[in-house]
Design an enzyme around this catalytic site. Structure first.
Site, short mmCIF file in Angstrom:
data_model
loop_
_atom_site.label_atom_id
_atom_site.label_comp_id
_atom_site.label_asym_id
_atom_site.label_seq_id
_atom_site.Cartn_x
_atom_site.Cartn_y
_atom_site.Cartn_z
N CYS A 105 0.89 -1.57 -0.03
CA CYS A 105 0.02 -0.44 0.03
C CYS A 105 0.34 1.39 -0.09
O CYS A 105 1.21 1.40 1.04
CB CYS A 105 -0.50 -0.43 1.23
SG CYS A 105 -1.53 1.30 1.31
N CYS B 53 0.27 3.54 2.47
CA CYS B 53 0.51 3.76 4.10
C CYS B 53 2.28 3.87 4.35
O CYS B 53 2.40 3.85 4.87
CB CYS B 53 0.19 2.09 4.28
SG CYS B 53 -0.63 1.71 3.78
#
Lengths: 602, 143
Positions: free
Chosen positions: B63, B66
């Site tokens: 991700c 993230c």
């Protein structure tokens, strides 16, 4: 030699230590020219307040007339006019610094502009305050919002967002919806749904869900303010001197801040009657929506929309509800509609005690809920009655939070009797650098969208060169009683007062929502009415609807009224079928004719 | 989902420098089951949770948001009150996360990773909000 010319006034952003952007705006005036210094401002000119960046003068504010519309582009710096033009002669402009200093000297201020902590401090983080904050932040202004909830007599408080979000519109509408769903569940049986057992309502589950949603709104506002770099303090703000406030947090810690301008948006709180037991044992709307236990058998005192809406949804979720009314219902609203609302509520099991006021509240038994004894007296003083209830909800009115914020220190005038603040059509108080919006304004509608609109437009006028003022005419509203009431424009009473009875024509009709036919609900209760001004092309000056989804129905018609809707235009609009609102496209019976408006069905 | 082994300190994840006794508790979990267990054991405490996509062997997450948010969130931990709990939770791999019926989405109502939230309250920051140090500070600080 003096002659008429267009005076070019600089306005600038005071936050910067150097004058960064100077907007020049043309205003007419007649002044003796002197090439050496900027023209002085005669005292009979109206100061263009929305661009004033100078501190207020000690004497009456200098006024400059502003009859001409200003250019639409808020950020353009208009060039100086060509020399030699008769209408636009302007001396060689002094430096921007010189002009700033000269204006300040003329206004007699000791404060230098760079020394204010903020461009704008907003006292009150409700619908109006937050809208103004977010809008002003768009223009790069340094803004502070102070929001503080003084706990209710029972110790209740809430987060950022003001009345609407926490203890008003939002929880009210959600609980109203809970009641409507209860009704829908009953109706559903007729539509084939097989609901075997009796359906019961759980107060705690509803309240938890509502409070959870409110919590997400409180958080959302805090995130929005931070993202927009608006400083937020959970502290009680009050004026302590010119351009200066004190902010006290709930631990008693005091901080002081200064600002070029202030916006008061402190709103209101429920009023208490001042009878024994009122604060100890009664609740208000400030407590109801987060009450940790079901209120049980409830007495609602009051005849405002707060009282009727609360009584409505409490009865709708199955509680035993009585409403104690001193005189009329929904004062200020169309009384024909108000009475229909009351009749409908009574027809659905809500008890009304009319022309009585409570004089004493005593606790019989403690508990959640406990048991209370209410002693009430008739308004003519002749009769006294007693009743027992689990909960007494006071909804007799709301008082502005303007008496303890130091307004007297800075000279802001309020209506001593009502506590409301009179403002001009630019929401400015009698003190030029202090503005006010929202429920605290005198003679203005107490509605969230009004406060939001006023706040936004004020911010644009102050910081984005706009000159658009808030239009308080034809503001639509909806009362979310069990039979919802939507309206826009004048009540019948106000229309008669304004135009004369012979000059208005009232078209009306009952209607039966299709969805109510199968469950055999209330025929000839839903009602539609338009009030037309005969002498003005039968202009629609009042729109009123009693029925389901009244708010959704009314919103579109409000736009039509703004456009000057006439009866003929309404009649030539083709209806949508089958919906309730289509009744407005086929109104033909007038009140004057006395013709029957009873419906037999679609 | 099978919980992965507890990751050792990954690059970019610095331990706090304060002595353990006066610091908030930090817990690392993987997967919904682990997460629920960690929360259950600390029910009476203030719990902050940072949800991120799983990291690979090199310590990088599938991700990208993230990856960007993590340093900001970890730096923000200095604002966490000492009696609170900070749970670092890897939710799963990309296919798991993309499934709209995964436990985090269905039971916890998460809508995206990264999400930083205060458990049991409506207070949360989602995606790009986690990149804002000021917002992270606001969430971690006492109300």
């Amino acid at each position: 030699m003096s002659f008429g010319y267009w005076f070019c006034l600089p306005t600038f952003d005071l936050r910067c230590s150097r004058v960064s952007c100077v907007w020049y705006h043309w205003v007419p005036g007649a002044v003796t020219l002197s090439p050496e210094q900027p023209p002085p401002m005669p005292s009979n000119w109206e100061q263009r307040r929305c661009f004033s960046a100078v501190p207020p003068p000690r004497t009456a504010p200098l006024l400059l007339s502003t009859p001409q519309p200003l250019p639409a582009d808020p950020n353009s710096c208009l060039p100086s006019p060509p020399a030699g033009s008769r209408k636009t002669i302007q001396p060689e402009p002094a430096s921007k610094e010189d002009i700033a200093q000269t204006l300040l000297r003329m206004n007699g201020s000791n404060e230098t502009p760079e020394s204010y902590d903020y461009d704008l401090i907003i006292i009150g983080g409700g619908s109006g305050g937050l809208a103004a904050a977010k809008e002003a932040a768009r223009y790069g202004k340094k803004i502070m919002v102070l929001d503080f909830v003084t706990p209710t007599p029972l110790g209740n408080r809430w987060g950022l967002g003001g009345t609407c979000v926490n203890v008003g519109c939002i929880p009210k509408k959600l609980m109203h919806q809970a009641a409507l769903l209860g009704q829908a569940l009953q109706d559903s049986r007729k539509y084939g749904w097989q609901i075997e057992e009796e359906v019961k309502h759980n107060w705690e589950r509803m309240t938890e869900a509502v409070q959870n949603y409110i919590g997400s709104l409180n958080w959302g506002y805090r995130v929005a303010l931070r993202e927009n770099k608006v400083t937020y303090e959970n502290a009680y703000g009050e004026f302590v001197g010119p351009h200066k406030i004190k902010a006290t947090n709930n631990k008693g810690k005091e901080k002081f801040y200064t600002a070029e301008r202030f916006l008061i948006a402190t709103g209101e709180r429920p009023r208490y009657p001042g009878i024994p037991g009122d604060k100890e044992y009664c609740i208000s709307s400030d407590d109801l929506f987060s009450l940790p236990y079901c209120p049980g058998k409830t007495l609602v005192v009051g005849a405002s929309y707060v009282a009727l809406e609360c009584a409505g949804f409490l009865a709708g979720i199955g509680l035993d509800v009585t409403v104690m009314v001193r005189s009329i219902l929904l004062r200020g609203f169309d009384q024909d509609m108000a009475n229909k609302i009351g009749d409908h509520m009574e027809g659905h099991g809500i008890k009304f005690i009319r022309q009585f006021v409570p004089i004493k509240i005593e606790q019989i038994e403690e508990g959640m809920p406990g048991r209370l004894r209410v002693v009430a007296q008739s308004t003519d003083g002749k009769e006294t009655i007693e009743g027992e209830y689990n909960t007494v909800l006071l909804a007799i009115g709301r008082d502005s939070c303007t008496r303890k914020i130091g307004l007297e220190v800075v000279g802001v005038k309020i209506n001593e009797k009502t506590g409301k603040i009179p403002v001009n059509d630019e929401e400015q108080t009698n003190v030029p650098y202090i503005y006010a919006i929202g429920d605290i304004l005198e003679d203005k509608l107490e509605l969230t969208p009004v406060a939001i609109q006023a706040g936004r437009l004020l911010a644009r006028r102050l910081y984005a060169g706009s000159n658009v003022k808030c239009d308080y005419d034809n503001v639509p509203t909806t009362v979310f009683t069990p039979m919802e009431y939507g309206s826009c424009g004048l009540s019948e009473e106000k229309a008669i007062e304004k135009f004369g009875e012979e000059n208005i024509e009232v078209y009306h009709s009952y209607f039966w929502p299709l969805e109510w036919t199968i469950p055999s609900r209330d025929n000839n209760k839903c009602y539609a009415k338009v009030i037309c001004h005969v002498k003005d092309n039968e202009r629609v000056v009042g729109f009123h609807v009693l029925g389901p989804n009244a708010g959704e129905v009314t919103q579109g018609f409000a736009a039509a009224l703004k456009c000057g809707l006439t009866k003929e235009q309404l009649d030539s609009t083709i209806g949508i079928h089958p919906v309730c609102a289509e009744v407005f496209t086929t109104l033909s019976v007038t009140k004057r004719s006395g013709g029957s408006i009873l419906q037999a069905g679609c | 989902m099978e919980s992965a082994s507890q990751p050792a300190l990954q690059p970019g994840m610095e331990p706090a420098s304060e002595p353990a006794s006066s610091r908030f508790e930090e817990v690392r979990v993987s997967g919904f089951g682990d997460f629920c267990g960690a929360v259950e054991q600390r029910r009476d405490k203030t719990i902050f949770v940072y949800f991120t996509g799983d990291k690979d062997a090199e310590g990088r997450s599938w991700c990208p948001d993230c990856e960007e948010a993590e340093p900001v969130v970890l730096e923000g931990r200095k604002h966490i009150p000492e009696d609170a709990v900070f749970i670092y939770c890897q939710v799963g791999d990309r296919p798991y996360w993309k499934d709209p019926n995964n436990d985090f989405k269905k039971k916890l109502k998460l809508t995206a990773v990264p999400t930083l939230l205060k458990y049991g309250t409506p207070q949360k920051l989602v995606e790009s909000e986690c990149l804002n140090a000021s917002l992270v500070e606001m969430l971690f600080s006492e109300d």
